[in-house]
Design a protein around this motif. Structure first.
Motif, short mmCIF file in Angstrom:
data_model
loop_
_atom_site.label_atom_id
_atom_site.label_comp_id
_atom_site.label_asym_id
_atom_site.label_seq_id
_atom_site.Cartn_x
_atom_site.Cartn_y
_atom_site.Cartn_z
N PRO A 144 71.18 86.72 35.10
CA PRO A 144 70.72 85.43 35.60
C PRO A 144 69.37 85.56 36.31
O PRO A 144 69.07 86.60 36.93
CB PRO A 144 71.82 85.00 36.57
CG PRO A 144 73.05 85.71 36.09
CD PRO A 144 72.56 87.02 35.55
N LEU A 145 68.55 84.53 36.21
CA LEU A 145 67.21 84.59 36.78
C LEU A 145 67.23 84.89 38.26
O LEU A 145 66.42 85.69 38.76
CB LEU A 145 66.46 83.27 36.52
CG LEU A 145 65.04 83.20 37.10
CD1 LEU A 145 64.16 84.32 36.53
CD2 LEU A 145 64.42 81.84 36.82
N GLU A 146 68.13 84.28 39.01
CA GLU A 146 68.16 84.52 40.46
C GLU A 146 68.46 85.98 40.76
O GLU A 146 67.88 86.58 41.67
CB GLU A 146 69.20 83.61 41.11
CG GLU A 146 69.15 83.66 42.63
CD GLU A 146 70.00 82.58 43.29
OE1 GLU A 146 70.20 82.68 44.52
OE2 GLU A 146 70.47 81.66 42.61
N THR A 147 69.33 86.58 39.95
CA THR A 147 69.63 88.01 40.13
C THR A 147 68.41 88.86 39.80
O THR A 147 68.06 89.80 40.54
CB THR A 147 70.80 88.41 39.20
OG1 THR A 147 71.95 87.61 39.51
CG2 THR A 147 71.14 89.88 39.35
N LEU A 148 67.74 88.55 38.71
CA LEU A 148 66.55 89.29 38.31
C LEU A 148 65.45 89.23 39.35
O LEU A 148 64.70 90.19 39.55
CB LEU A 148 66.00 88.73 36.99
CG LEU A 148 66.61 89.22 35.69
CD1 LEU A 148 66.06 88.40 34.53
CD2 LEU A 148 66.30 90.70 35.47
N ALA A 149 65.33 88.07 40.01
CA ALA A 149 64.20 87.85 40.90
C ALA A 149 64.41 88.41 42.30
O ALA A 149 63.43 88.53 43.05
CB ALA A 149 63.92 86.34 40.98
N ARG A 150 65.64 88.75 42.65
CA ARG A 150 65.87 89.29 44.00
C ARG A 150 65.11 90.59 44.18
O ARG A 150 65.16 91.49 43.34
CB ARG A 150 67.36 89.51 44.24
CG ARG A 150 68.14 88.22 44.42
CD ARG A 150 69.50 88.48 45.03
NE ARG A 150 70.30 87.26 44.95
CZ ARG A 150 71.34 87.09 44.14
NH1 ARG A 150 71.70 88.08 43.34
NH2 ARG A 150 72.01 85.96 44.14
N GLY A 151 64.41 90.70 45.29
CA GLY A 151 63.64 91.89 45.59
C GLY A 151 62.28 91.94 44.92
O GLY A 151 61.50 92.87 45.13
N ARG A 152 61.96 90.94 44.10
CA ARG A 152 60.64 90.86 43.46
C ARG A 152 59.71 90.00 44.31
O ARG A 152 60.16 89.10 45.02
CB ARG A 152 60.76 90.26 42.05
CG ARG A 152 61.80 90.94 41.17
CD ARG A 152 61.44 92.38 40.84
NE ARG A 152 62.45 93.01 40.02
CZ ARG A 152 62.40 93.04 38.70
NH1 ARG A 152 61.40 92.46 38.05
NH2 ARG A 152 63.36 93.63 38.01
N ALA A 153 58.43 90.25 44.19
CA ALA A 153 57.47 89.56 45.06
C ALA A 153 56.71 88.44 44.37
O ALA A 153 56.36 87.44 45.00
CB ALA A 153 56.48 90.57 45.65
N THR A 154 56.42 88.60 43.07
CA THR A 154 55.53 87.64 42.40
C THR A 154 56.13 87.18 41.08
O THR A 154 56.89 87.90 40.44
CB THR A 154 54.15 88.27 42.12
OG1 THR A 154 54.32 89.42 41.28
CG2 THR A 154 53.46 88.68 43.41
N ALA A 155 55.72 85.98 40.67
CA ALA A 155 56.17 85.44 39.39
C ALA A 155 55.06 84.62 38.78
O ALA A 155 54.27 83.98 39.49
CB ALA A 155 57.42 84.58 39.57
N CYS A 156 54.99 84.64 37.46
CA CYS A 156 54.04 83.81 36.71
C CYS A 156 54.79 83.11 35.59
O CYS A 156 55.47 83.76 34.80
CB CYS A 156 52.90 84.66 36.14
SG CYS A 156 51.60 83.69 35.34
N ILE A 157 54.67 81.79 35.57
CA ILE A 157 55.34 80.96 34.57
C ILE A 157 54.28 80.37 33.66
O ILE A 157 53.36 79.68 34.12
CB ILE A 157 56.14 79.83 35.23
CG1 ILE A 157 57.18 80.39 36.21
CG2 ILE A 157 56.80 78.95 34.18
CD1 ILE A 157 57.81 79.34 37.11
N LEU A 158 54.38 80.62 32.37
CA LEU A 158 53.43 80.06 31.40
C LEU A 158 53.94 78.72 30.89
O LEU A 158 55.13 78.57 30.60
CB LEU A 158 53.27 81.00 30.21
CG LEU A 158 52.88 82.44 30.48
CD1 LEU A 158 52.66 83.18 29.16
CD2 LEU A 158 51.63 82.52 31.35
N ILE A 159 53.03 77.75 30.78
CA ILE A 159 53.35 76.49 30.11
C ILE A 159 52.30 76.24 29.03
O ILE A 159 51.16 76.66 29.14
CB ILE A 159 53.41 75.30 31.09
CG1 ILE A 159 52.07 75.09 31.80
CG2 ILE A 159 54.54 75.49 32.08
CD1 ILE A 159 52.02 73.83 32.66
#
Length: 428
Positions: free
Chosen positions: A53-68
């Motif tokens: 799950p995305l929330e699990t993947l994102a824990r402990g990560r600092a940055t994210a980039c979403i492409l549209i």
């Protein structure tokens, strides 16, 4: 009297074939519409394909980039961007460390009111930074090396490359070069450097018989895009499918290749429509707004029904072209087409290692022109731009259909109201 509405601009253009015509209307089967799109999106984020799950993947990560995707695609960004961002924030990411990047490829940026329309939710622009990709800015890109087989130099926007969480979002629909849009295509060409784009959009790639609508296996563009994803180290994707009324019919999330293929498997059952025979008169659209804002994008509508056009037949297309011809680069390629003709233009590009910007669209226009006569109805092009189309311009769709029936000696007319979102194929 039979009337059919073609998608045109923000509305439709009605056509009334003459009494002697036998119209054969080609549409998708009716898609199942998701009753609660936002709930479906949240469920997709909680149960991805090939990933936690995305929330699990994102824990402990600092940055994210979403492409549209840019404004040329009617992607329902307003439905899914907020759930994506809220999920990342629940996992602990700061809004200031989440970027939404518009995957413009070599198209113009989307700014101001247009950017607000593209994003579709003011909460998003108020909460995180929304930026455009600029393919010709060297300093914005990271060199990831070369693809192993074809040797394409891979330079990708560093804001995506360096993000801890990389998410591509988009619409999965037929694409006249890459087989299907979405997924890996949002990365390349979406956020690739001009050098990368012009390499795997050169004439050799474009002329390949497998670089076609609804084709992935053996498609050199698709294969190159997969290699670019590998060099990037992988990514995630949120994939959507919409019906002809722009309602959400499908959404999934997960590892970019696996989730994209699952979306393709869904939409293929609707977008690829088997037709029993070819026709001497084919009438279609450029899919309406936003795809038909330029003549550049209109070429997709010409390529879509090629398989059902009899050699020597007439392909009549309606496109609003409300923004004109397209980029200055495309206008220059069209000018060369008009001056050199189909064969002369092909000879001028056949041995180039890198395409000139946007000339690949002119090359794709050669394909229907080699089969039959292309005719364009539009009220959006100035006189100078009309001269650059390289096709016959008509000012009355009904009259053009009647003339084609008389000239071709056949009353049978294939009509594709949704344009390139539907790909008719003749039965084997």
């Amino acid at each position: 009297m039979t009337t059919i509405d073609l998608l045109y601009g923000k509305g439709t253009k009605r056509v009334t074939p003459p009494p002697q015509a036998r119209p054969y209307v080609i549409k998708k089967r009716q898609m199942p519409i998701l009753e609660d799109p936002v709930l479906a999106i949240r469920q997709a984020l909680e149960a991805p394909l090939g990933a936690p799950p995305l929330e699990t993947l994102a824990r402990g990560r600092a940055t994210a980039c979403i492409l549209i995707c840019d404004i040329t695609r009617p992607v329902p960004n307003g439905l899914f961007l907020r759930p994506l961002i809220e999920t990342l924030m629940r996992a602990g990411l700061r809004p200031s460390n989440i970027k939404v990047l518009v995957a413009t490829g070599l198209h113009r940026p989307n700014e101001g009111q247009e950017l607000d329309e593209l994003v579709g939710d003011p909460w998003v622009t108020q909460t995180v930074e929304v930026l455009n990709h600029f393919a010709e800015r060297d300093e914005d890109h990271v060199d990831l090396g070369r693809t192993p087989v074809r040797g394409t130099v891979v330079r990708i926007d560093k804001r995506f490359v360096t993000a801890d969480i990389k998410i591509a979002t988009g619409l999965v629909e037929p694409h006249f070069m890459a087989g299907w849009s979405g997924g890996r295509k949002v990365i390349a060409p979406g956020i690739a450097h001009a050098e990368t784009i012009t390499t795997f959009h050169n004439s050799t790639f474009m002329a390949h018989p497998r670089a076609a609508n609804c084709v992935l296996e053996g498609n050199p563009l698709h294969e190159e895009q997969l290699e670019i994803v590998k060099l990037l180290g992988g990514a995630l994707a949120l994939n959507t499918v919409i019906d002809e009324e722009r309602r959400l019919a499908f959404v999934n999330f997960g590892e970019i290749v696996q989730s994209h293929l699952a979306a393709v498997d869904f939409v293929r059952n609707y977008a690829a429509v088997e037709v029993p025979r070819k026709f001497k008169t084919v009438v279609t659209s450029a899919a309406g707004y936003p795809l038909d804002k330029t003549y550049y994008q209109t070429v997709k509508g010409m390529v879509g029904p090629m398989d059902i056009l009899e050699p020597g037949g007439d392909l009549i297309i309606a496109s609003a072209c409300s923004e004109g011809i397209g980029s200055r680069h495309f206008a220059e390629a069209q000018r060369r087409l008009v001056e050199l003709g189909v064969d002369g233009f092909w000879q001028s590009i056949a041995k180039k290692s890198h395409a000139a910007i946007d000339e690949w669209q002119t090359q794709m226009q050669l394909k229907p022109m080699r089969i039959g006569q292309v005719q364009l109805f539009t009220d959006g092009l100035a006189k100078d731009d009309l001269a650059l189309t390289g096709v016959e311009v008509v000012d009355d769709l009904d009259a053009a259909i009647a003339r084609s029936i008389e000239r071709q000696g056949s009353p049978d007319v294939a009509i594709v109201p949704e344009g390139p979102y539907v790909v008719p194929v003749t039965a084997a």
